[in-house]
Design an enzyme around this catalytic site. Structure first.
Site, mmCIF file in Angstrom:
data_model
loop_
_atom_site.group_PDB
_atom_site.id
_atom_site.type_symbol
_atom_site.label_atom_id
_atom_site.label_comp_id
_atom_site.label_asym_id
_atom_site.label_seq_id
_atom_site.Cartn_x
_atom_site.Cartn_y
_atom_site.Cartn_z
ATOM 1 C CG ASP A 1 -47.923 41.265 -22.138
ATOM 2 O OD1 ASP A 1 -48.791 41.801 -22.613
ATOM 3 O OD2 ASP A 1 -46.617 42.716 -22.368
ATOM 4 C CE LYS B 1 -44.346 37.210 -20.160
ATOM 5 N NZ LYS B 1 -44.456 38.606 -19.576
#
Length: 240
Positions: free
Chosen positions: A164, A146
């Protein structure tokens, strides 16, 4: 006996029915385009709410943002970056020197160790520069997929998708890119979002999830994509 058999069959089928009620129908291609057209109309040039001026500052900020708010990270980096904003300066601070600047952020002990180790590795292996490829980024201490996606997208303009909790929620609720795991949603988004929207899609979706499609009580009456969204449990507007 027949009644017992019927109950067994019903019990066996119950999980399937439960899963079916949770399944969200996927948006059609035309609906996907309309969704992003509306989000673009609201915010033509979206970007991260983390404050940074260089790719390295962004990398540090994103690393610090795990399980922390952007507001909290910004408060810390406003103190830190005027003092240390390069790998060399962070490495010179050391772990104990860095901690006071980020002590208001959750997990700051671990994050301090990671950020200093990251700075040292950038100096030793990359000449103090933030690498522009995923493999090198993910090899840095404290950097996962991420974080790498955020840096590649926001600092270097790559069409990546950092998923997320906000983006995971919005993608599943709306029917944009349903998936059971973060990686499944990421892959679905990359396959679904039209190329002309892909660079900014991450920011549009995270901001929509943060301020409108909130976890506990989405603000459906104020949602610009309410009529497109496949979420069945939309919150009602105030009675008139």
């Amino acid at each position: 006996m027949a009644g017992t058999t019927s109950r067994k069959v019903a019990a066996r089928n119950a999980p399937a029915r439960k899963r079916a009620t949770r399944r969200v129908s996927k948006l059609k291609p035309a609906e996907v385009v309309e969704l992003f057209e509306r989000l673009k109309w609201l915010n033509p040039k979206p970007t991260t709410e983390l404050e940074f001026s260089t790719p390295y500052e962004l990398l540090v900020a994103v690393t610090l943002s795990a399980q922390a708010t952007d507001v909290g990270v910004n408060k810390a980096t406003r103190r830190l970056f005027p003092v240390a904003s390069t790998p060399q300066q962070i490495a010179a601070l050391g772990v104990e020197g860095l901690k006071p600047y980020i002590s208001t952020i959750g997990l700051y002990n671990t994050k301090a160790a990671n950020v200093v180790a990251m700075a040292q590795q950038l100096i030793e292996k990359h000449g103090g520069e933030v690498p522009r490829d995923r493999e090198s980024l993910e090899a840095l201490p404290g950097v996962g997929r991420k974080t790498a996606n955020v840096v590649l997208n926001t600092a270097f303009g790559e069409p990546t998708m950092a998923v997320d909790t906000h983006i995971f929620r919005v993608s599943n609720r709306t029917g944009l890119a349903p998936g059971k795991t973060v990686r499944a949603v990421e892959d679905a988004l990359l396959a679904t979002v039209p190329p002309e929207f892909l660079h900014d899609a991450h920011h549009w979706l995270i901001l929509h999830g943060r301020y409108v499609c909130k976890a506990r009580k989405p603000d459906c009456p104020q949602c610009v994509i309410r009529d497109i969204c496949k979420f069945k449990d939309k919150t009602p507007g105030k009675p008139t």
